[in-house]
Design an enzyme around this catalytic site. Structure first.
Site, PDB file in Angstrom:
ATOM      1  N   GLU A  32       0.841  -1.212   0.000  1.00  0.00           N
ATOM      2  CA  GLU A  32       0.000   0.000   0.000  1.00  0.00           C
ATOM      3  C   GLU A  32       0.866   1.249   0.000  1.00  0.00           C
ATOM      4  O   GLU A  32       2.069   1.202   0.199  1.00  0.00           O
ATOM      5  CB  GLU A  32      -0.904   0.037   1.246  1.00  0.00           C
ATOM      6  CG  GLU A  32      -2.373  -0.256   0.992  1.00  0.00           C
ATOM      7  CD  GLU A  32      -3.082   0.804   0.164  1.00  0.00           C
ATOM      8  OE1 GLU A  32      -2.425   1.763  -0.290  1.00  0.00           O
ATOM      9  OE2 GLU A  32      -4.295   0.653  -0.048  1.00  0.00           O
ATOM     10  N   ASN A  50     -10.713   4.774   1.048  1.00  0.00           N
ATOM     11  CA  ASN A  50      -9.674   4.631   0.043  1.00  0.00           C
ATOM     12  C   ASN A  50      -9.804   5.724  -1.011  1.00  0.00           C
ATOM     13  O   ASN A  50     -10.658   6.593  -0.924  1.00  0.00           O
ATOM     14  CB  ASN A  50      -9.785   3.255  -0.639  1.00  0.00           C
ATOM     15  CG  ASN A  50      -8.957   2.186   0.041  1.00  0.00           C
ATOM     16  OD1 ASN A  50      -7.774   2.374   0.307  1.00  0.00           O
ATOM     17  ND2 ASN A  50      -9.566   1.050   0.324  1.00  0.00           N
ATOM     18  N   ASP A  83     -10.182   0.902  -4.872  1.00  0.00           N
ATOM     19  CA  ASP A  83      -9.180   0.958  -3.810  1.00  0.00           C
ATOM     20  C   ASP A  83      -8.419   2.272  -3.932  1.00  0.00           C
ATOM     21  O   ASP A  83      -9.027   3.322  -4.019  1.00  0.00           O
ATOM     22  CB  ASP A  83      -8.271  -0.273  -3.882  1.00  0.00           C
ATOM     23  CG  ASP A  83      -7.632  -0.610  -2.552  1.00  0.00           C
ATOM     24  OD1 ASP A  83      -6.958   0.266  -1.976  1.00  0.00           O
ATOM     25  OD2 ASP A  83      -7.779  -1.756  -2.073  1.00  0.00           O
TER      26      ASP A  83
END
Length: 294
Positions: free
Chosen positions: A20, A150, A200
């Site tokens: 991430e 997100n 996302d």
């Protein structure tokens, strides 16, 4: 009419459980990204392709470049300064330190040099998360009751913020004032609730288009100002988490991925899950300012 498509390939086989928060630090020529669950901070020299990582004590979801060359780590209980040269980590501020349920998740620096970041439940508990803005060293809570926040990114002119609560499938658009603070309520921008994959992480390009990772679909899509898909990047990993533009011309798109939740059988079928991917794009990204704390 066929859409422009690109094929991303593995840049670093980093094996992240939950890759991430990719961030480009122009001053050092490094790309930084996190393995949240694996508690590691990775970096890659864009020029030499040298890769290394450092182990962390807590789950960290982003390392935001600061004006002085250090990084601000967005962690599960706090924000901390990290010096890449010495490896020293020093505490900056507590964030939900008294809440063992949550950790940090998505984050990005806005056009004003302020940090937006989110929290979520470690087991994705329903509506356990919040959205924050760190502006000139002062932390403000912008929104609560989010499950998996997100897709934080910002229009080139700084008048619009984008975000999603991933389980809803809808990317939201939020008007901002001239200091980057939200105005009124956010409105729907792009609906992926009937699409394969869930929205996302996201990043903006220099043309004002949004590049959105679709977790579970193995692709990153490019959206125009109307929220329409106008391009696709395909990956050999089904769980892309976040893209970022990097390199001197901001024309390399790096994409973090994850193997979170995979069985050994799934991982055998998808050995590149958790790798850092890259692809050359004929469109420049949007340079993001370093985080300002004062």
């Amino acid at each position: 009419m066929s859409l422009p498509t690109w094929q991303a390939t593995v840049a670093v086989d980093s094996g992240c459980l939950l890759g991430e928060g990719p961030q480009w630090q122009a001053s050092s020529g490094r790309l930084y990204w996190c393995d949240i669950i694996g508690k590691r901070l990775h970096w890659l020299s864009h020029t030499s392709q040298q890769h290394d990582h450092v182990a962390l004590d807590d789950m960290v979801s982003l390392a935001a470049p600061l004006e002085d060359g250090r990084l601000l780590l967005v962690g599960e209980r706090s924000l901390s300064h990290f010096d890449p040269e010495s490896g020293n980590i020093t505490h900056f501020a507590d964030v939900e330190a008294d809440n063992p349920v949550t950790r940090s998740n998505d984050a990005r620096v806005d056009r004003h040099g302020s940090l937006w970041f989110s929290s979520m439940g470690k087991q994705a508990e329903h509506q356990a998360g919040s959205l924050y803005r760190l502006h000139r060293g002062t932390l403000s809570q912008l929104r609560t009751g989010l499950s998996i926040p997100n897709a934080l990114c910002f229009s080139p002119d700084g008048t619009t913020a984008y975000f999603t609560d991933t389980p809803t499938g809808v990317v939201m658009r939020w008007a901002l004032d001239d200091q980057g603070w939200p105005l009124g309520e956010p409105e729907p921008f792009a609906d992926f609730s009937g699409h394969i994959g869930n929205p996302d992480g996201a990043v903006m390009d220099s043309q004002g288009c949004l590049w959105l990772a679709l977790w579970g679909a193995g692709e990153v899509v490019r959206l125009n100002a109307d929220g329409e898909i106008i391009g696709r990047v395909h990956l050999s990993a089904s769980q892309p988490s976040c893209p970022v533009f990097a390199g001197p011309e901001l024309k390399t798109l790096y994409i973090t991925t994850a193997q979170e939740g995979f069985t050994s059988e799934q991982l055998a079928k998808e050995p590149s899950a958790g790798a850092l991917f890259s692809v050359q794009i004929d469109i420049a990204g949007l340079a993001e300012p370093p985080l300002r704390l004062a």
